[in-house]
Design a protein around this motif. Sequence first.
Motif, PDB file in Angstrom:
ATOM      1  N   ARG A  42       0.820  -1.216   0.000  1.00 32.13           N
ATOM      2  CA  ARG A  42       0.000   0.000   0.000  1.00 32.13           C
ATOM      3  C   ARG A  42       0.851   1.262   0.000  1.00 32.13           C
ATOM      4  O   ARG A  42       0.327   2.375  -0.076  1.00 32.13           O
ATOM      5  CB  ARG A  42      -0.873   0.034   1.260  1.00 32.13           C
ATOM      6  CG  ARG A  42      -1.929  -1.032   1.312  1.00 32.13           C
ATOM      7  CD  ARG A  42      -2.615  -0.991   2.658  1.00 32.13           C
ATOM      8  NE  ARG A  42      -3.871  -1.712   2.635  1.00 32.13           N
ATOM      9  CZ  ARG A  42      -4.469  -2.179   3.722  1.00 32.13           C
ATOM     10  NH1 ARG A  42      -3.923  -1.994   4.917  1.00 32.13           N
ATOM     11  NH2 ARG A  42      -5.605  -2.815   3.627  1.00 32.13           N
ATOM     12  N   ALA A  64      -5.072   8.286  -0.292  1.00 34.51           N
ATOM     13  CA  ALA A  64      -6.111   7.286  -0.569  1.00 34.51           C
ATOM     14  C   ALA A  64      -5.882   6.012   0.235  1.00 34.51           C
ATOM     15  O   ALA A  64      -6.832   5.398   0.736  1.00 34.51           O
ATOM     16  CB  ALA A  64      -6.158   6.973  -2.060  1.00 34.51           C
ATOM     17  N   GLU A  65      -4.627   5.605   0.387  1.00 34.50           N
ATOM     18  CA  GLU A  65      -4.310   4.390   1.146  1.00 34.50           C
ATOM     19  C   GLU A  65      -4.553   4.610   2.643  1.00 34.50           C
ATOM     20  O   GLU A  65      -5.015   3.708   3.350  1.00 34.50           O
ATOM     21  CB  GLU A  65      -2.866   3.949   0.889  1.00 34.50           C
ATOM     22  CG  GLU A  65      -2.605   3.537  -0.548  1.00 34.50           C
ATOM     23  CD  GLU A  65      -3.376   2.295  -0.988  1.00 34.50           C
ATOM     24  OE1 GLU A  65      -3.868   1.539  -0.129  1.00 34.50           O
ATOM     25  OE2 GLU A  65      -3.496   2.099  -2.209  1.00 34.50           O
ATOM     26  N   ASP A  67      -6.821   6.640   3.854  1.00 36.27           N
ATOM     27  CA  ASP A  67      -8.278   6.610   3.979  1.00 36.27           C
ATOM     28  C   ASP A  67      -8.798   5.178   4.030  1.00 36.27           C
ATOM     29  O   ASP A  67      -9.638   4.834   4.862  1.00 36.27           O
ATOM     30  CB  ASP A  67      -8.943   7.345   2.807  1.00 36.27           C
ATOM     31  CG  ASP A  67      -8.742   8.849   2.843  1.00 36.27           C
ATOM     32  OD1 ASP A  67      -8.424   9.389   3.922  1.00 36.27           O
ATOM     33  OD2 ASP A  67      -8.904   9.482   1.777  1.00 36.27           O
ATOM     34  N   THR A  68      -8.306   4.338   3.114  1.00 36.70           N
ATOM     35  CA  THR A  68      -8.751   2.942   3.055  1.00 36.70           C
ATOM     36  C   THR A  68      -8.410   2.207   4.335  1.00 36.70           C
ATOM     37  O   THR A  68      -9.259   1.515   4.924  1.00 36.70           O
ATOM     38  CB  THR A  68      -8.105   2.232   1.846  1.00 36.70           C
ATOM     39  OG1 THR A  68      -8.500   2.907   0.644  1.00 36.70           O
ATOM     40  CG2 THR A  68      -8.515   0.773   1.773  1.00 36.70           C
ATOM     41  N   LEU A  69      -7.165   2.352   4.794  1.00 39.50           N
ATOM     42  CA  LEU A  69      -6.755   1.646   6.004  1.00 39.50           C
ATOM     43  C   LEU A  69      -7.521   2.142   7.227  1.00 39.50           C
ATOM     44  O   LEU A  69      -7.969   1.336   8.053  1.00 39.50           O
ATOM     45  CB  LEU A  69      -5.247   1.791   6.231  1.00 39.50           C
ATOM     46  CG  LEU A  69      -4.718   1.086   7.485  1.00 39.50           C
ATOM     47  CD1 LEU A  69      -5.045  -0.403   7.485  1.00 39.50           C
ATOM     48  CD2 LEU A  69      -3.211   1.295   7.623  1.00 39.50           C
ATOM     49  N   TYR A  70      -7.725   3.442   7.344  1.00 42.53           N
ATOM     50  CA  TYR A  70      -8.445   3.956   8.506  1.00 42.53           C
ATOM     51  C   TYR A  70      -9.892   3.448   8.521  1.00 42.53           C
ATOM     52  O   TYR A  70     -10.434   3.123   9.579  1.00 42.53           O
ATOM     53  CB  TYR A  70      -8.407   5.488   8.560  1.00 42.53           C
ATOM     54  CG  TYR A  70      -8.870   6.024   9.899  1.00 42.53           C
ATOM     55  CD1 TYR A  70      -8.086   5.868  11.032  1.00 42.53           C
ATOM     56  CD2 TYR A  70     -10.104   6.651  10.030  1.00 42.53           C
ATOM     57  CE1 TYR A  70      -8.507   6.334  12.269  1.00 42.53           C
ATOM     58  CE2 TYR A  70     -10.535   7.122  11.263  1.00 42.53           C
ATOM     59  CZ  TYR A  70      -9.729   6.958  12.380  1.00 42.53           C
ATOM     60  OH  TYR A  70     -10.156   7.408  13.605  1.00 42.53           O
ATOM     61  N   GLY A  71     -10.484   3.318   7.356  1.00 39.42           N
ATOM     62  CA  GLY A  71     -11.825   2.738   7.268  1.00 39.42           C
ATOM     63  C   GLY A  71     -11.843   1.308   7.778  1.00 39.42           C
ATOM     64  O   GLY A  71     -12.777   0.895   8.485  1.00 39.42           O
ATOM     65  N   GLN A  72     -10.801   0.543   7.449  1.00 37.43           N
ATOM     66  CA  GLN A  72     -10.701  -0.834   7.940  1.00 37.43           C
ATOM     67  C   GLN A  72     -10.460  -0.866   9.447  1.00 37.43           C
ATOM     68  O   GLN A  72     -11.014  -1.710  10.156  1.00 37.43           O
ATOM     69  CB  GLN A  72      -9.582  -1.568   7.202  1.00 37.43           C
ATOM     70  CG  GLN A  72      -9.865  -1.786   5.740  1.00 37.43           C
ATOM     71  CD  GLN A  72      -8.652  -2.282   4.971  1.00 37.43           C
ATOM     72  OE1 GLN A  72      -7.514  -2.204   5.441  1.00 37.43           O
ATOM     73  NE2 GLN A  72      -8.882  -2.769   3.761  1.00 37.43           N
TER      74      GLN A  72
END
Length: 197
Positions: A42, A64-65, A67-72
């Motif tokens: 990532r 963007a990465e 954002d994606t990881l924080y969502g997970q």
Amino acid sequence: MSDIQQLVYASRATFQSADNGGGVEPEVARILMQSRRNNPRRGLVGALYYGDGCFFQCLEGPQAEIDTLYGQLMKDARHRDLKVLRRQFITGTSFAGWSMKYVPAASDVQTLLALHGKERFDPYAFDNELLDAMVTLLHHRAEEGLNPMPPAAGRARAGTPVPAVQPAPAPRRSLGVRLAWVAAAIVVVALAVLALR
């Protein structure tokens, strides 16, 4: 403008800490293994501290990465009460040799807390000065050369903060040298804060 961001957040563990004689908490070890496996692809790097039932993590990489990881992370049942302490654009990563550096419950963290009148590690109560000092401490611990991530497989894509070769471990500094470094960092941060006022 750089697309690289730094995200610093806190959360509370939902698991009971095991008495493992000062070793890494088993659930924290699983988190580190997952991070070290997933973050290089990532383009993410960072450091993690766990103490007094709280996580303190600094992540750096493409927006963007992050954002994606924080969502997970928000859906991860191993912790709750996620709170973003800082999110900012940065010119480059500070943990470029680490997919996820783990900072154990070290004496220098306890010294830092004591300097700020804190008895327990509670990142939810950190002011900006202590937040800056803790992030600086994580950077310093990462520079010590402990827990580097494995070399990148094949060729890294442009802009990905992954070294082609594994850094050589730096010599371990004495506690006195580390404490002096932390004290100097605190003074620099304090002077910077005063200059901004």
